[in-house]
Every structure is written in C-alpha cells, then in structure tokens.
Design a protein around this motif. Sequence first.
Motif, short mmCIF file in Angstrom:
data_model
loop_
_atom_site.label_atom_id
_atom_site.label_comp_id
_atom_site.label_asym_id
_atom_site.label_seq_id
_atom_site.Cartn_x
_atom_site.Cartn_y
_atom_site.Cartn_z
N MET A 1 0.74 -1.14 0.03
CA MET A 1 -0.04 0.06 -0.03
C MET A 1 0.75 1.37 -0.08
N ILE A 2 0.40 2.17 -0.63
CA ILE A 2 1.27 3.46 -0.81
C ILE A 2 0.73 4.36 0.57
N ARG A 3 1.63 4.60 1.23
CA ARG A 3 1.55 5.71 2.34
C ARG A 3 1.36 7.18 1.86
N PHE A 4 2.15 7.52 1.05
CA PHE A 4 2.07 8.90 0.48
C PHE A 4 2.92 9.15 -0.78
N LEU A 5 2.74 10.11 -1.47
CA LEU A 5 3.38 10.44 -2.80
C LEU A 5 3.99 11.66 -2.57
N LEU A 6 5.30 12.06 -3.02
CA LEU A 6 5.76 13.49 -2.85
C LEU A 6 6.40 13.77 -4.24
N LEU A 7 6.25 14.97 -4.74
CA LEU A 7 6.86 15.49 -5.94
C LEU A 7 7.65 16.64 -5.39
N GLN A 8 9.16 16.57 -5.33
CA GLN A 8 10.02 17.44 -4.66
C GLN A 8 11.06 18.11 -5.72
N ASN A 9 11.29 19.26 -5.77
CA ASN A 9 12.43 19.69 -6.68
C ASN A 9 13.50 19.41 -6.11
N ARG A 15 6.24 20.22 -4.54
CA ARG A 15 5.40 20.82 -5.49
C ARG A 15 3.93 19.86 -5.25
N LEU A 16 4.06 18.75 -4.81
CA LEU A 16 2.65 17.91 -4.66
C LEU A 16 2.91 16.80 -3.78
N SER A 17 1.88 16.81 -2.90
CA SER A 17 1.91 15.73 -1.87
C SER A 17 0.54 15.11 -1.67
N LYS A 18 0.60 13.83 -1.75
CA LYS A 18 -0.83 13.19 -1.42
C LYS A 18 -0.47 12.12 -0.63
N TRP A 19 -1.31 12.19 0.56
CA TRP A 19 -1.30 11.37 1.67
C TRP A 19 -2.59 10.44 1.99
N TYR A 20 -2.00 9.17 2.08
CA TYR A 20 -3.11 8.18 2.14
C TYR A 20 -3.38 7.59 3.45
N VAL A 21 -2.31 7.90 4.37
CA VAL A 21 -2.43 7.51 5.60
C VAL A 21 -2.15 8.89 6.45
N PRO A 22 -3.25 9.01 7.38
CA PRO A 22 -3.45 10.31 8.15
C PRO A 22 -1.90 10.61 9.12
N TYR A 23 -1.50 11.82 8.97
CA TYR A 23 -0.38 12.40 9.55
C TYR A 23 -0.75 13.77 10.17
N ASP A 24 -0.36 14.49 11.03
CA ASP A 24 -0.83 15.70 11.71
C ASP A 24 0.27 16.63 10.76
N ASP A 25 -0.03 17.95 10.58
CA ASP A 25 0.81 18.69 9.75
C ASP A 25 2.33 18.99 10.05
N SER A 30 8.06 17.31 8.66
CA SER A 30 9.09 16.50 8.86
C SER A 30 9.45 15.50 7.93
N ILE A 31 8.35 14.74 7.81
CA ILE A 31 8.52 13.72 6.49
C ILE A 31 8.80 14.20 5.43
N GLN A 32 8.68 15.36 4.90
CA GLN A 32 8.67 16.05 3.74
C GLN A 32 10.49 16.22 3.41
N ILE A 33 10.84 16.93 4.53
CA ILE A 33 12.08 17.18 4.86
C ILE A 33 13.03 16.08 4.92
N GLU A 34 12.79 15.22 5.88
CA GLU A 34 13.61 13.96 6.09
C GLU A 34 13.61 13.10 4.55
N CYS A 35 12.56 12.80 3.84
CA CYS A 35 12.56 12.24 2.59
C CYS A 35 13.31 12.76 1.49
N HIS A 36 13.14 14.29 1.53
CA HIS A 36 14.41 15.00 0.51
C HIS A 36 15.55 14.66 0.71
N LYS A 37 16.10 14.67 2.05
CA LYS A 37 17.41 14.31 2.40
C LYS A 37 17.88 13.22 2.01
N VAL A 38 16.99 11.99 2.45
CA VAL A 38 17.43 10.63 2.06
C VAL A 38 17.61 10.73 0.29
N VAL A 39 16.70 10.78 -0.31
CA VAL A 39 16.60 10.85 -1.67
C VAL A 39 17.72 11.55 -2.39
#
Length: 144
Positions: A1-9, A15-25, A30-39
Amino acid sequence: MIRFLLLQNRQGKTRLSKWYVPYDDSEKQSIQIECHKVVTQREAKFTNFVEWRTHKLVYRRYAGLFFTLCVDVNDNELACLEAIHLFVEVLDQYFGNVCELDLVFNFHKVFVILDEYFLAGEVMETSRQQILSRVHEIDRLLEA
C-alpha cells in the motif's frame, strides 16, 4: 500500500503531496524534509529504493523533480518504479512535455490525474489511455 506520494524539486520544495495515511501537519513537514534528504543525498549508483523507518521509499528523478512513493516493506519495488513512470508518462502526454511549472499552476488537474490512477493508496488503473480519456471527460464536464 502506498503511504504517501511526494513530488519535490532539487531544492526540497514540495510541489505535490498526496497522503493516503493520516499524519498531522508537523509530522508531514518533517517527513517531507527527511525524505528529501534521504533521496537527494543518495549517489546515482545506488538503487532507487531505500528502507526508511518501517517502510520503503521508492523514488525516481525526472529532470529536476523527485517522484517519491512511500510503500510497505513487502511491496514490489519494480512495480512502484513502473507506477511512477506511468504517472510521469500520463502527465507528459496530458500537458505535452510536462515541466515543474505545469505542476505548480495546474495542481488541481494533477490531482485529478492522480485520483484516476491511485485509489486509497493502491493502483486503480494501469492503462494510460483509460486514465487520459477519463481526465479529458472530466475536463469536458467542467467546461460545460
């Protein structure tokens, strides 16, 4: 199952985020920042998927954008890479050589395409022509 989708420059702007599992803002931020660093810090010689927390990040870079899916550990990485590629192909065919500005200024249409492709974190349709025909039909209904 997809948890979320991120499109980042490359600069880390989402630029786009779609969350299929609930997270607070704050957690989303923090997930966006962490994912960007990892990728972005992974070398090109490594695979396009990495274990992250209790899930897996599957990503692909197209021009200056990183398309990242967070999926369950037992999901097929190659199927996720194909899902990303099909999404990019649909965007490219719909917008005609899609660029980052198309995503920024037409985000509502990108969400329509995304909703025709994924449903509740699962791939709903795998036919590019079916997705595009449905999106064009929605466009015709909105214009009327």
